[in-house]
Design a protein around this motif. Structure first.
Motif, PDB file in Angstrom:
ATOM      1  N   CYS A  20      35.378  13.975   1.241  1.00 48.11           N
ATOM      2  CA  CYS A  20      34.927  14.587   2.490  1.00 48.11           C
ATOM      3  C   CYS A  20      35.748  15.845   2.754  1.00 48.11           C
ATOM      4  N   PRO A  56      36.468  19.831   4.810  1.00 49.05           N
ATOM      5  CA  PRO A  56      36.945  20.248   6.134  1.00 49.05           C
ATOM      6  C   PRO A  56      35.823  20.617   7.106  1.00 49.05           C
ATOM      7  N   THR A  57      36.169  20.549   8.373  1.00 47.53           N
ATOM      8  CA  THR A  57      35.333  21.110   9.433  1.00 47.53           C
ATOM      9  C   THR A  57      35.868  22.521   9.639  1.00 47.53           C
ATOM     10  N   HIS A  82      45.089  21.771   9.315  1.00 42.60           N
ATOM     11  CA  HIS A  82      46.516  21.541   9.556  1.00 42.60           C
ATOM     12  C   HIS A  82      47.099  20.827   8.334  1.00 42.60           C
ATOM     13  N   GLY A 105      48.353  18.055   8.009  1.00 44.79           N
ATOM     14  CA  GLY A 105      47.927  16.652   7.890  1.00 44.79           C
ATOM     15  C   GLY A 105      46.647  16.578   7.073  1.00 44.79           C
ATOM     16  N   ASN A 106      45.665  17.411   7.414  1.00 44.09           N
ATOM     17  CA  ASN A 106      44.436  17.481   6.616  1.00 44.09           C
ATOM     18  C   ASN A 106      44.796  17.745   5.161  1.00 44.09           C
ATOM     19  N   ARG A 145      47.373  17.075   3.521  1.00 49.04           N
ATOM     20  CA  ARG A 145      47.934  15.911   2.824  1.00 49.04           C
ATOM     21  C   ARG A 145      46.809  15.131   2.126  1.00 49.04           C
ATOM     22  N   THR A 146      45.704  14.966   2.821  1.00 48.88           N
ATOM     23  CA  THR A 146      44.597  14.218   2.233  1.00 48.88           C
ATOM     24  C   THR A 146      44.061  14.917   0.975  1.00 48.88           C
ATOM     25  N   TYR A 147      43.986  16.257   1.022  1.00 48.39           N
ATOM     26  CA  TYR A 147      43.457  16.966  -0.159  1.00 48.39           C
ATOM     27  C   TYR A 147      44.442  16.948  -1.332  1.00 48.39           C
ATOM     28  N   THR A 163      33.070  16.393  14.684  1.00 46.10           N
ATOM     29  CA  THR A 163      33.000  15.209  13.832  1.00 46.10           C
ATOM     30  C   THR A 163      33.541  13.980  14.530  1.00 46.10           C
ATOM     31  N   GLY A 216      38.641  10.012   1.387  1.00 51.96           N
ATOM     32  CA  GLY A 216      38.837  10.682   2.677  1.00 51.96           C
ATOM     33  C   GLY A 216      40.110  10.151   3.303  1.00 51.96           C
ATOM     34  N   HIS A 264      38.442   7.881   8.479  1.00 50.07           N
ATOM     35  CA  HIS A 264      37.016   7.872   8.157  1.00 50.07           C
ATOM     36  C   HIS A 264      36.462   6.460   7.905  1.00 50.07           C
ATOM     37  N   ARG A 287      50.103  10.903  15.364  1.00 47.27           N
ATOM     38  CA  ARG A 287      49.305  11.479  14.282  1.00 47.27           C
ATOM     39  C   ARG A 287      49.076  12.971  14.508  1.00 47.27           C
ATOM     40  N   MET A 288      49.176  13.738  13.425  1.00 52.67           N
ATOM     41  CA  MET A 288      48.876  15.158  13.559  1.00 52.67           C
ATOM     42  C   MET A 288      47.365  15.331  13.697  1.00 52.67           C
TER      43      MET A 288
END
Ligand code: AMP
Ligand code: ZN
Length: 485
Positions: free
Chosen positions: A37, A39-40, A46, A48-49, A51-53, A83, A247, A251, A287-288
Motif C-alpha cells: 500500500c 502513500p497518500t 513522515h 514513520g511512513n 519506516r514501513t517502506y 484514508t 502495509g 491497515h 504514534r507518529m
C-alpha cells in the motif's frame, strides 16, 4: 545463494493471516507477486511512513537475494479523499491546493515526486509498477459492478456500500468476531449503513462538500472509496491471486480487511497468501502521524545534518514487527555506527588491496571457513522473518575478527549490504585513490564535474581517454566508480 526450491523454503515470514511464522512458498516457482500500500499524496511522507517502506524494501531485497524474481506493485492514493475513516472536515487535497496556489492535480504530482525522492534517498528499490488511483477509475468501477452482480452491494442515500454481512468470513484478518462487528459503530455514524462496518465503494454524496476530483459512473458522478483502489490495482497487475501484501499495522483492522472482502467477494476465490505488517515508529507523544502534529520528515533529518542512510541504519536497529521509538540520541548513535562501518570497510579494502568493483567482491566466495560460517548465519537471520537487526549485529562482530583475511570480511560485508542497503562501500573508491596515478585521478574528478554540469560530450571524451589508459568508469546511482583493467 541459489534459486533452489530448498533455499526458498527456508524463508519464514510472519503471516498476519493466522498470526504465525510460515515457510514462504511462492505460488509459481521462482516468482513473487508483491503488493504494498502506497502513500497518500496531499502532504510529505513522515519518517514513520518511511519506516514501513524500508521494511518492505528489506523484504523485497531478501526475496531477490534468494533468487526470486519479484514483481513489486505500489499504489499512489492521489484521489482527494482521506484514508482515515474517522477523518472529517475538508478535502485535504483541496486544502493543500489552496494553500500552495496549485491545482489538486499539481498537488498530487508534487507530493508523489517528493515521496519517490525520499525513497531514492533511502536506497529503497523502486517498485516495478507505481500505479495512480486516478488512472484506474475504470478498473475500480468494473470491480463495483462485479460486486454488485455477486450481491455484495447496496445503494443508499446516493452512495454505493459494501454489505459486510454478505461476506461470511469478513474480519478474519483482524480476528474480528461477530460481536466486534456489531460494536463497530464507534468509527462514524452513517445512518445509511445497514451494518456499522459497511463501507463505501462509490461516493456521490461525499464527506466533503467540495470533493475536488470526480468522475462519471453508473451510480452517478462521484469518486471511489479508498479501499477499492488497492483491490482493483493489485489484481490488475498481479492477477486475481498473488503472494504477498504489505502495509503498516494500522491497515489490518479496516483497510486490508475491506480489501479482502472486495477482492474475494468479486472472485469467489482466496486472494493473498501472505499478509505482512510493519509496526509503528513512535514518538514520546505516541504514534507518529500526519494529523498528530508530531511528524518529522526526511528533509528535517537532513537539515539536522543526518544522511538519509543514517535513518535507514537507525531503522535496522529494530525488527519490523516491534515498535521503534524515535530519538535524536538514537539518530546520533546510528550516524556514528554507520560511519564507522563505512570507514571499517574502506580500511579493509586498503588492507586487502582490492581495486575491483563492489559487485565483484560481493559476489566472491570467501576462502575462509569463518567467513563462510558467518555468511550462512547472516543468511539465516534474513530468512528468519527478515531479522536484519540480528544480521547487522553478526556483521559488526565479524568485522572485528582480525584472524579472518580482510578480503573475506569485506566480501561478507558487501554481500550482506545487498540487503541492508546502507551503501557501506561508499568511501572505497576515494580510499584507493592513492593507488592510481595522480593525473588519472584528476581526469576522473574532471569527468565527474563535467557530468555534474551536464557537459556530456566532455564526460564521454574523458571516459575514452581513461579507458585508453586502463581505467574503466562505471556510473551508478550512488556515484561514479572506477577500476583498473
Ligand atoms: P499513508 O500515506 O498515511 O496511507 O501511510 C503510508 C504507510 O505508512 C502505510 O502503510 C501506513 O500503515 C504507514 N504508517 C503510518 N504511520 C506510521 C508510523 N507511525 N510508523 C510506521 N508506519 C506508519
Ligand atoms: Zn491498500
Amino acid at each position: 545463494m541459489g534459486t533452489t526450491d530448498a533455499t526458498v523454503k527456508s524463508l519464514r515470514l510472519y503471516n498476519t493471516m493466522g498470526r504465525e511464522l510460515q515457510v514462504f512458498t511462492p505460488r509459481e516457482e521462482g516468482k513473487v507477486g508483491l503488493y504494498c500500500c502506497g502513500p497518500t499524496v496531499y502532504n510529505y511522507a513522515h519518517i514513520g511512513n518511511l519506516r514501513t517502506y524500508v521494511f518492505e524494501d528489506i523484504l523485497r531485497r531478501v526475496l531477490e537475494r534468494l533468487g526470486l524474481s519479484v514483481k513489486h506493485v505500489m499504489n499512489v492514493t492521489d484521489v482527494g479523499h482521506l484514508t482515515d475513516d474517522g477523518d472529517e472536515g475538508e478535502d485535504k487535497m483541496l486544502v493543500g491546493a489552496r494553500e500552495r496556489g496549485m491545482t489538486v492535480w499539481e498537488i498530487a504530482a508534487h507530493f508523489t515526486e517528493a515521496f519517490m525522492s525520499d525513497t531514492r534517498k533511502l536506497n529503497i528499490r523502486e517498485p516495478h509498477i507505481v500505479s495512480r488511483a486516478t488512472e484506474h477509475i475504470g478498473e475500480m468501477q468494473e470491480l463495483i459492478s462485479r460486486l454488485e452482480s455477486a450481491g455484495h452491494t447496496y445503494e443508499a442515500e446516493g452512495n454505493v456500500y459494501y454489505s459486510i454481512d454478505s461476506f461470511p468470513s469478513y474480519g478474519s484478518l483482524a480476528l474480528l468476531d461477530r460481536a466486534d462487528l456489531q460494536a463497530g459503530a464507534r468509527i462514524e455514524v452513517d445512518s445509511a449503513k445497514r451494518n456499522p462496518r459497511d463501507f463505501v465503494l462509490w461516493f456521490t454524496k461525499g464527506k466533503f462538500e467540495h470533493q475536488a476530483m470526480q468522475w462519471d459512473s453508473p451510480w452517478g458522478r462521484g469518486y471511489p472509496g479508498w479501499h477499492l483502489e488497492c483491490s482493483a490495482m493489485s489484481m490488475k497487475y498481479l492477477g486475481e491471486q498473488f503472494d504477498i501484501h504489505c502495509g503498516g499495522v494500522d491497515h489490518i483492522n479496516v483497510h486490508h480487511t475491506n480489501e479482502i472482502a472486495q477482492s474475494e467477494g468479486a472472485t469467489g476465490e482466496p486472494w493473498v497468501n501472505y499478509w505482512l505488517h510493519g509496526e509503528f515508529l513512535i514518538m514520546p507523544s505516541g504514534r507518529m502521524g500526519k494529523s498528530k502534529g508530531n511528524a518529522l520528515t526526511l528533509a528535517t533529518l537532513e537539515e539536522n545534518g543526518y544522511d538519509p542512510l543514517d535513518y535507514r541504519y537507525f531503522l535496522l536497529g529494530a525488527h519490523y514487527r516491534t515498535q521503534l521509538s524515535f530519538s535524536w540520541e538514537a539518530m546520533d548513535a546510528a550516524r556514528r555506527a554507520r560511519r564507522s562501518l563505512v570507514e571499517q570497510l574502506a580500511s579493509l579494502r586498503r588492507d586487502a588491496g582490492a581495486l575491483t568493483s563492489t559487485g565483484d567482491i560481493a559476489g566472491r566466495q570467501p576462502g575462509s571457513a569463518q567467513a563462510l560460517e558467518v555468511r550462512d548465519r547472516i543468511d539465516d537471520a534474513f530468512a528468519d522473518d527478515l531479522n536484519a537487526t540480528k544480521a547487522l549485529g553478526l556483521l559488526r562482530a565479524f568485522l572485528k575478527r582480525d584472524d579472518v583475511p580482510a578480503i573475506d570480511r569485506l566480501a561478507v560485508a558487501l554481500d550482506a549490504d545487498t540487503v541492508f542497503g546502507l551503501q557501506l562501500d561508499a568511501l572505497s573508491h576515494q580510499d584507493v585513490d592513492q593507488e592510481i596515478a595522480p593525473h588519472l585521478l584528476a581526469m576522473i574528478k574532471e569527468r565527474e564535474q563535467a557530468r555534474e554540469s551536464r557537459d556530456f560530450a566532455a564526460a564521454d571524451r574523458l571516459r575514452e581517454e581513461l579507458k585508453a589508459a586502463g581505467v574503466v568508469i562505471e556510473d551508478s546511482p550512488t556515484g561514479t566508480k572506477w577500476k583498473l583493467e
